[in-house]
Design a protein around this motif. Structure first.
Motif, mmCIF file in Angstrom:
data_model
loop_
_atom_site.group_PDB
_atom_site.id
_atom_site.type_symbol
_atom_site.label_atom_id
_atom_site.label_comp_id
_atom_site.label_asym_id
_atom_site.label_seq_id
_atom_site.Cartn_x
_atom_site.Cartn_y
_atom_site.Cartn_z
ATOM 1 N N ALA A 38 -6.799 33.489 -65.993
ATOM 2 C CA ALA A 38 -8.091 33.221 -66.627
ATOM 3 C C ALA A 38 -8.015 31.967 -67.490
ATOM 4 C CB ALA A 38 -8.524 34.425 -67.468
ATOM 5 N N ALA A 39 -6.905 31.808 -68.208
ATOM 6 C CA ALA A 39 -6.709 30.595 -69.008
ATOM 7 C C ALA A 39 -6.622 29.367 -68.116
ATOM 8 C CB ALA A 39 -5.435 30.732 -69.851
ATOM 9 N N ALA A 40 -5.959 29.502 -66.958
ATOM 10 C CA ALA A 40 -5.843 28.386 -66.023
ATOM 11 C C ALA A 40 -7.206 27.970 -65.477
ATOM 12 C CB ALA A 40 -4.906 28.762 -64.868
ATOM 13 N N VAL A 41 -8.101 28.931 -65.292
ATOM 14 C CA VAL A 41 -9.459 28.624 -64.830
ATOM 15 C C VAL A 41 -10.289 28.018 -65.954
ATOM 16 C CG1 VAL A 41 -11.615 29.642 -63.993
ATOM 17 C CG2 VAL A 41 -9.431 30.376 -63.018
ATOM 18 N N LEU A 42 -10.117 28.527 -67.152
ATOM 19 C CA LEU A 42 -10.900 28.043 -68.293
ATOM 20 C C LEU A 42 -10.533 26.609 -68.664
ATOM 21 C CD1 LEU A 42 -12.943 28.624 -70.549
ATOM 22 C CD2 LEU A 42 -11.074 29.645 -71.874
ATOM 23 N N ALA A 43 -9.274 26.229 -68.489
ATOM 24 C CA ALA A 43 -8.813 24.904 -68.914
ATOM 25 C C ALA A 43 -9.601 23.753 -68.284
ATOM 26 C CB ALA A 43 -7.312 24.763 -68.634
ATOM 27 N N PRO A 44 -9.780 23.697 -66.951
ATOM 28 C CA PRO A 44 -10.569 22.583 -66.398
ATOM 29 C C PRO A 44 -12.035 22.610 -66.810
ATOM 30 C CG PRO A 44 -9.937 24.142 -64.662
ATOM 31 C CD PRO A 44 -9.171 24.511 -65.883
ATOM 32 N N LEU A 45 -12.556 23.814 -67.100
ATOM 33 C CA LEU A 45 -13.925 23.882 -67.614
ATOM 34 C C LEU A 45 -14.018 23.206 -68.982
ATOM 35 C CD1 LEU A 45 -14.915 27.556 -66.684
ATOM 36 C CD2 LEU A 45 -15.707 25.450 -65.595
ATOM 37 N N LEU A 46 -13.018 23.432 -69.826
ATOM 38 C CA LEU A 46 -13.001 22.793 -71.136
ATOM 39 C C LEU A 46 -12.852 21.277 -71.008
ATOM 40 C CD1 LEU A 46 -10.748 25.339 -73.094
ATOM 41 C CD2 LEU A 46 -13.223 25.016 -73.297
ATOM 42 N N VAL A 47 -12.027 20.842 -70.053
ATOM 43 C CA VAL A 47 -11.899 19.405 -69.808
ATOM 44 C C VAL A 47 -13.239 18.814 -69.412
ATOM 45 C CG1 VAL A 47 -10.884 17.665 -68.281
ATOM 46 C CG2 VAL A 47 -9.460 19.498 -69.202
ATOM 47 N N HIS A 48 -13.975 19.522 -68.568
ATOM 48 C CA HIS A 48 -15.275 19.036 -68.095
ATOM 49 C C HIS A 48 -16.279 18.939 -69.235
ATOM 50 C CE1 HIS A 48 -18.808 18.534 -65.564
ATOM 51 N NE2 HIS A 48 -19.359 19.583 -66.164
ATOM 52 N N PHE A 49 -16.354 19.970 -70.055
ATOM 53 C CA PHE A 49 -17.381 20.005 -71.095
ATOM 54 C C PHE A 49 -17.052 19.114 -72.291
ATOM 55 C CE2 PHE A 49 -18.391 24.180 -69.043
ATOM 56 C CZ PHE A 49 -19.674 23.833 -68.634
ATOM 57 N N THR A 50 -15.776 18.834 -72.505
ATOM 58 C CA THR A 50 -15.410 17.950 -73.618
ATOM 59 C C THR A 50 -15.228 16.502 -73.170
ATOM 60 O OG1 THR A 50 -13.037 18.403 -73.309
ATOM 61 C CG2 THR A 50 -14.252 19.818 -74.843
ATOM 62 N N GLY A 51 -15.258 16.273 -71.848
ATOM 63 C CA GLY A 51 -14.971 14.941 -71.320
ATOM 64 C C GLY A 51 -15.968 13.876 -71.733
ATOM 65 N N ARG A 52 -17.190 14.268 -72.057
ATOM 66 C CA ARG A 52 -18.192 13.273 -72.456
ATOM 67 C C ARG A 52 -17.892 12.674 -73.824
ATOM 68 N NH1 ARG A 52 -23.723 16.606 -70.727
ATOM 69 N NH2 ARG A 52 -23.220 16.778 -68.485
ATOM 70 N N ARG A 53 -17.184 13.415 -74.655
ATOM 71 C CA ARG A 53 -16.894 12.934 -76.013
ATOM 72 C C ARG A 53 -15.473 12.413 -76.147
ATOM 73 N NH1 ARG A 53 -19.760 17.526 -79.933
ATOM 74 N NH2 ARG A 53 -21.891 17.276 -79.107
ATOM 75 N N VAL A 54 -14.518 13.156 -75.604
ATOM 76 C CA VAL A 54 -13.116 12.745 -75.703
ATOM 77 C C VAL A 54 -12.387 13.252 -74.468
ATOM 78 C CG1 VAL A 54 -12.527 14.824 -77.016
ATOM 79 C CG2 VAL A 54 -11.021 12.822 -77.112
ATOM 80 N N ARG A 55 -11.498 12.410 -73.926
ATOM 81 C CA ARG A 55 -10.750 12.784 -72.731
ATOM 82 C C ARG A 55 -9.445 13.449 -73.142
ATOM 83 N NH1 ARG A 55 -10.652 8.082 -68.305
ATOM 84 N NH2 ARG A 55 -9.775 9.857 -67.171
ATOM 85 N N VAL A 56 -9.401 14.755 -72.964
ATOM 86 C CA VAL A 56 -8.211 15.530 -73.311
ATOM 87 C C VAL A 56 -7.499 15.906 -72.013
ATOM 88 C CG1 VAL A 56 -7.335 17.613 -74.421
ATOM 89 C CG2 VAL A 56 -9.337 16.442 -75.365
ATOM 90 N N PRO A 57 -6.220 15.609 -71.882
ATOM 91 C CA PRO A 57 -5.482 15.987 -70.659
ATOM 92 C C PRO A 57 -5.547 17.491 -70.422
ATOM 93 C CG PRO A 57 -4.190 14.438 -71.960
ATOM 94 C CD PRO A 57 -5.371 14.832 -72.806
ATOM 95 N N LEU A 58 -5.640 17.845 -69.166
ATOM 96 C CA LEU A 58 -5.744 19.253 -68.779
ATOM 97 C C LEU A 58 -4.588 20.081 -69.329
ATOM 98 C CD1 LEU A 58 -7.089 21.471 -67.022
ATOM 99 C CD2 LEU A 58 -5.712 20.636 -65.109
ATOM 100 N N VAL A 59 -3.379 19.512 -69.326
ATOM 101 C CA VAL A 59 -2.200 20.264 -69.740
ATOM 102 C C VAL A 59 -2.308 20.712 -71.200
ATOM 103 C CG1 VAL A 59 -0.987 18.128 -70.312
ATOM 104 C CG2 VAL A 59 0.316 20.191 -69.910
ATOM 105 N N ILE A 60 -2.990 19.950 -72.030
ATOM 106 C CA ILE A 60 -3.130 20.327 -73.441
ATOM 107 C C ILE A 60 -3.934 21.609 -73.577
ATOM 108 C CG2 ILE A 60 -4.122 19.638 -75.648
ATOM 109 C CD1 ILE A 60 -1.526 18.236 -74.936
ATOM 110 N N PHE A 61 -5.035 21.714 -72.829
ATOM 111 C CA PHE A 61 -5.827 22.938 -72.881
ATOM 112 C C PHE A 61 -5.036 24.115 -72.324
ATOM 113 C CE2 PHE A 61 -9.654 20.102 -73.017
ATOM 114 C CZ PHE A 61 -10.136 20.568 -74.229
ATOM 115 N N GLU A 62 -4.249 23.885 -71.270
ATOM 116 C CA GLU A 62 -3.464 24.966 -70.679
ATOM 117 C C GLU A 62 -2.444 25.512 -71.678
ATOM 118 O OE1 GLU A 62 -3.733 23.435 -66.014
ATOM 119 O OE2 GLU A 62 -2.062 22.844 -67.298
#
Length: 409
Positions: free
Chosen positions: A12-36
């Protein structure tokens, strides 16, 4: 015994991580691995206490790390990474190791074995993390991407070799003999991989590419398992086998199935980046000793100190020995990419802790700094590239007299 629901929470965390990358990408680009990793820390025993490591999860995480290193080995294009660039990258890493071990003595209070662990951790490059970023920006195939690949490959392969020599629990001379024997067997495998495959190999690859047979994917998995097993037989770190398997897979697929090779790789990447690799990063977060990091002010202060040491030990020699045709801005970007680390830092510190060489507090500081490196350094590097034209500048003509990487190594 497995903790109920742990694997479900990790996925579930692995699925949530790219969603967070997508929704935060407009303001700041956070690498996927950080959210994971951050989500792993959140659901882990030190915060919410929902997920706990167990034998099954640890095994899958080890496979994820092996797959990450395998894909990094596959990314290396030896036809492009050679000549002056390869020579410079090969000189830069031993310089980093000498500097890292020297500073490791200061950090460890002259403890020889801890100095080796810390010094080796300071020299790694997260090639498997950096290359996807360059590929997503369309810079991987250009001149800058080739240089990053060369320095990153040595920065990934060098620490693996150092772990095999210095952290295997054997005498260095014995480890060197075993490593040389592994190298001979691997060289024989490379010679085999370069030989023309029989016509049926490519035909079967094409025929089963979209069927349940999936011959090529199964062959790649067998090759990876064989190289992991070979490294273990020689008593070496399995990451060495994973890297070698990636290199061999590229040679075999490009030789036997040049038209289907990329599609086969896409299927392997889907298995890796879709399941095993994110599982490794989430489990890294779950196992991260947050209490050791936050419970001691000295340990917490060591995080920015280690981040600076990553830049100094790994980035400094890379900047000094970068190819002459790169501008100062690109040399700085190259140094930042080369100083980005995490997977091998986790592996090295885990070995150090398991062998009683490294304390959990020191390991937490090293991993914490590596996490920040993944978050901050690639963003700074890409900003430097964008400031000077980024992709537009990747294929600039070389200055007259610049070293040609097509010369024989």
């Amino acid at each position: 015994m497995a903790h109920p629901g742990t694997l479900v929470l990790i996925l579930a965390a692995a699925v949530l991580a790219p969603l967070l990358v997508h929704f935060t990408g407009r303001r700041v680009r956070v690498p996927l691995v950080i959210f994971e990793i951050a989500l792993g820390i959140l659901i882990g025993p030190h915060v919410l206490g929902w997920a706990y490591p167990d034998e099954v999860v640890d095994t899958l995480a080890d496979l994820g790390l092996s797959m990450l290193i395998f894909l990094a080995g596959y990314e290396i294009e030896f036809a492009a990474v050679r000549g002056d660039t390869l020579r410079r990258s090969l000189w830069a890493w031993p310089l980093s190791l000498a500097l890292g071990i020297g500073l490791g003595f200061l950090v460890s209070g002259s403890d020889v074995f801890e100095a080796f662990v810390v010094g080796t951790a300071l020299t790694s490059t997260a090639l498997g993390t950096v290359l996807p970023m360059l590929r997503d920006r369309g810079e991987l195939k250009g001149r800058f991407g080739t240089v990053v690949s060369a320095f990153g490959a040595v920065g990934e392969f060098g620490p693996v070799v150092a772990m095999a020599l210095l952290l295997s629990g054997r005498r260095p001379a014995e480890s060197a003999v075993l490593l040389a024997a592994f190298g001979v067997v691997t060289a024989a495998a490379v010679f085999w991989a370069l030989r023309p495959r029989p016509p049926w190999f490519g035909e079967l690859t094409e025929r089963t590419l979209h069927s349940s047979g999936q011959f090529a994917v199964r062959f790649v998995m067998l090759l990876l398992a064989c190289m992991l097993g070979l490294a273990e037989v020689f008593g070496l770190d399995v990451l060495l086998g994973a890297f070698a398997a990636g290199v061999l897979t590229r040679l075999v697929l490009h030789q036997a199935a040049p038209t289907a090779g990329e599609e086969v790789l896409g299927k392997v990447e889907a298995m890796g980046f879709g399941f095993l690799v994110p599982l490794f990063y989430v489990v890294t977060g779950i196992e991260f000793d947050l209490d050791a990091l936050l419970g001691d002010p000295v340990t917490l202060l060591l995080v920015p100190a280690f981040l600076l040491l990553y830049l100094l030990v790994r980035g400094g020699p890379v900047y000094l020995l970068a190819p002459k045709d790169l501008s100062r801005t690109d040399r700085a970007a190259l140094a930042l990419f080369a100083s980005t680390c995490l997977p091998l830092v986790v592996a090295i510190t885990t070995i150090g802790v398991d062998q009683g060489i490294l304390g959990t507090e020191r390991a937490a500081s090293l991993v914490g700094a590596a996490m920040i490196s993944v978050l901050v350094l690639p963003l700074l590097a890409m900003r430097l590239r964008s400031a000077r034209g980024g992709r537009a500048g990747r294929d600039e003509p070389r200055p007259r007299g610049a070293a040609d990487d097509t010369e024989a190594w």
